[in-house]
Design an enzyme around this catalytic site. Structure first.
Site, short mmCIF file in Angstrom:
data_model
loop_
_atom_site.label_atom_id
_atom_site.label_comp_id
_atom_site.label_asym_id
_atom_site.label_seq_id
_atom_site.Cartn_x
_atom_site.Cartn_y
_atom_site.Cartn_z
N ASP A 48 -0.62 -9.16 -8.69
CA ASP A 48 -0.44 -9.83 -7.40
C ASP A 48 1.05 -9.98 -7.04
O ASP A 48 1.85 -10.46 -7.84
CB ASP A 48 -1.08 -11.22 -7.48
CG ASP A 48 -1.56 -11.74 -6.14
OD1 ASP A 48 -1.20 -11.14 -5.11
OD2 ASP A 48 -2.28 -12.74 -6.12
N ASP A 49 1.39 -9.55 -5.83
CA ASP A 49 2.75 -9.71 -5.28
C ASP A 49 3.82 -8.89 -6.01
O ASP A 49 5.01 -9.18 -5.88
CB ASP A 49 3.18 -11.18 -5.29
CG ASP A 49 2.56 -11.98 -4.15
OD1 ASP A 49 1.67 -11.44 -3.47
OD2 ASP A 49 2.94 -13.15 -3.95
N CYS A 87 -2.77 -10.32 0.38
CA CYS A 87 -3.61 -9.99 -0.77
C CYS A 87 -5.08 -9.77 -0.46
O CYS A 87 -5.64 -8.72 -0.82
CB CYS A 87 -3.44 -11.06 -1.85
SG CYS A 87 -3.89 -12.72 -1.34
N HIS A 141 -10.04 -11.07 -3.57
CA HIS A 141 -9.44 -12.40 -3.44
C HIS A 141 -10.49 -13.47 -3.72
O HIS A 141 -10.22 -14.47 -4.40
CB HIS A 141 -8.85 -12.59 -2.05
CG HIS A 141 -8.12 -13.89 -1.88
ND1 HIS A 141 -6.87 -14.12 -2.39
CD2 HIS A 141 -8.49 -15.05 -1.27
CE1 HIS A 141 -6.48 -15.34 -2.10
NE2 HIS A 141 -7.44 -15.93 -1.42
N ASP A 323 -0.61 -5.22 -4.98
CA ASP A 323 -1.45 -5.27 -3.78
C ASP A 323 -0.67 -5.21 -2.47
O ASP A 323 -1.25 -4.94 -1.42
CB ASP A 323 -2.39 -6.48 -3.80
CG ASP A 323 -1.69 -7.81 -4.00
OD1 ASP A 323 -0.45 -7.83 -4.21
OD2 ASP A 323 -2.37 -8.85 -3.94
N HIS A 324 0.63 -5.46 -2.52
CA HIS A 324 1.49 -5.30 -1.34
C HIS A 324 2.93 -5.49 -1.79
O HIS A 324 3.20 -5.79 -2.96
CB HIS A 324 1.15 -6.33 -0.24
CG HIS A 324 0.91 -7.70 -0.78
ND1 HIS A 324 1.92 -8.46 -1.34
CD2 HIS A 324 -0.22 -8.44 -0.89
CE1 HIS A 324 1.42 -9.61 -1.75
NE2 HIS A 324 0.12 -9.63 -1.50
#
Length: 474
Positions: A48-49, A87, A141, A323-324
């Site tokens: 994540d992130d 996310c 999520h 995810d990004h």
């Protein structure tokens, strides 16, 4: 027919017969080989992130030895982009291989079962093919999203989520959001935080699969380096805060449209003794992010080490995906939630045993391409409505080009990324165009510069095509 012609005719028939027989034998041999070959397992690791702030991507200041080790056995994608820089929506888009629109995959609350109720998820394709599909940690999520169709067992999530804290000072100030301080570095073991439990659950499942011999699609999702920046002190100690370099473009891009915004998520936490927009604040935030990256790197390493120890690595495709993207103080932004390059570019590392080990590619790919690629590698058929493309040819030849552009959308802005440019169109008509070849930090919006008139028109046309493709799913 003369004797000579008859002889030629008979000889031709003989050649045709032999050719067909040989072809049939080859086909049967291939089929028998496919039947005897063990199915390729998949270990899909979502972080994540995580932006491409890793040693393997040139960030030599970041301590990520385990991910770097995997990268040296894999194909590293230098130009991979998410389709939604938030996310929940990004994950739903990847796991269905369907692009976002104004009414689909909008924000972190996005659910595949609501936005695309008839779509098959990536994990459901493997499940239907006889694989045991497992979800540990943060994959969707909402981990119950499309639960029954997607997973062989109920998705597993550790108690407490990503905000579990162990420093009493963390919660001395509680914000309206319910969040405490944005950072903590207690002298504790790795095991106290939820990400450790996610790694251990994944290791336990790998041992189970080794014993049973069943093929698996294993999704393992880590919380860190998502805020808050909580990690054991030893990971903070890997970095000297005074030596941490901060962004040198702590200002909005020149000619930035009024619609350009940064994420406000970081403001939902207490900053303790630090004041936003100061050098000390920037150093603290980067320090926390790096510490969390190193913590997760250790956990990833433990999972991958067990995969090797069990003898499963030689028959398992491994994917590491962020995810990004994420802003680390550039333009005074912290987080994702816009269509600038830092919010869109993601790390993508794909290990296919025996293929392109230790190589990198400049091929442009989107997150939705991961779905058909994994299915292709496992010889599984994909639904005809998906919007991603398999990049297995790039795995075979990293120098091969793939996409001309990548598409992303966040709330009121659509974006196109090409080799040299990033372009965004806001719903109110405002536009951004950055020449990343000359201006990689995106410090000047050149949309009004007449020199870019042709480029601007090409980007508008490309965006229109992608919007039409995204709208094609009903």
């Amino acid at each position: 027919m003369t004797l000579k012609k008859l002889s030629i005719y008979i000889f031709s028939l003989l050649i045709l017969f032999v050719s067909c027989k040989t072809s049939k034998e080859k086909t049967e041999a291939t089929l028998n080989q496919d039947k005897n070959q063990k199915p390729m397992n998949v270990l899909f690791i979502a972080i994540d992130d995580l932006r491409p702030e890793l040693n393997i991507y040139g960030a030599k200041h970041v301590k990520s030895p385990n991910i770097d080790k995997l990268a040296n056995e894999s194909l590293v994608f230098n130009r991979a982009y998410c389709n939604v820089p938030v996310c929940g929506a990004s994950r739903a888009s990847l796991l269905t291989s369907i692009l976002p629109t104004k009414t689909r995959f909008i924000d972190y609350r996005a659910k595949a079962q609501e936005d695309v109720p008839n779509a098959k998820t990536l994990s459901s394709i493997f499940k239907e093919a006889g694989y045991t599909s497992i979800s540990n940690g943060k994959i969707f999520h909402y981990n119950k999203d499309v639960q029954e169709a997607s997973w062989s067992e109920n998705p597993w999530m550790p108690k407490g989520g990503h905000r579990v804290s162990y420093d009493p000072a963390t919660n001395e100030v509680i914000m309206k959001s319910g969040n405490g301080r944005v950072y903590e570095a207690p002298e504790v073991e790795d095991s106290v935080y939820p990400d450790y439990k996610i790694a251990q659950k994944t290791i336990k499942d790998l041992r189970r699969f080794k014993k049973s011999g069943e093929p698996f699609f294993m999704a393992c999702g880590f919380f860190r380096p998502h805020m808050p920046f909580y990690a054991p002190k030893k990971y903070w100690d890997l970095y000297d805060r005074d030596s941490i370099e901060i962004a040198d473009n702590r200002h909005l891009p020149e000619n930035a449209p009024k619609s350009l915004r940064g994420s406000g998520e970081f403001k939902s936490y207490s900053f303790g003794d630090y004041k936003p927009n100061t050098e000390a604040f920037h150093k603290m935030m980067r320090h926390g992010y790096y510490a969390c990256v190193s913590y997760v790197d250790q956990l990833v390493g433990e999972v991958l080490s067990e995969l090797e120890t069990l003898g499963l690595a030689e028959n398992t495709i491994v994917v590491i995906w962020g995810d990004h993207g994420w802003h680390l103080g550039e333009h005074e932004f912290w987080g994702k939630h816009n269509t600038l390059h830092n919010a869109l570019q993601v790390p993508l590392i794909v290990k296919v045993p025996g293929k392109s080990a230790g190589k990198q590619t400049e091929a442009l790919v989107e997150s939705v391409d991961i779905y058909p690629t994994l299915c292709d590698l496992a010889n599984l058929k994909v639904p005809d409505y998906i919007m991603g493309k398999s990049f297995t040819s790039v795995i075979g030849n990293p120098k091969e080009s793939f996409r001309e552009n990548a598409y992303a959308r966040f709330k009121k802005a659509d974006a196109i990324v090409t080799d040299n440019y990033t372009y965004s169109l806001f719903e109110n008509g405002e536009e951004m165009l950055y020449n990343r070849k000359l201006d990689p930090a995106e410090n000047k919006n050149v949309v009004a510069d007449v020199k870019y008139k042709k480029v601007l028109q090409d980007m508008r046309n490309a965006l229109r095509v992608k919007q039409q493709q995204a709208a094609s799913y009903k």
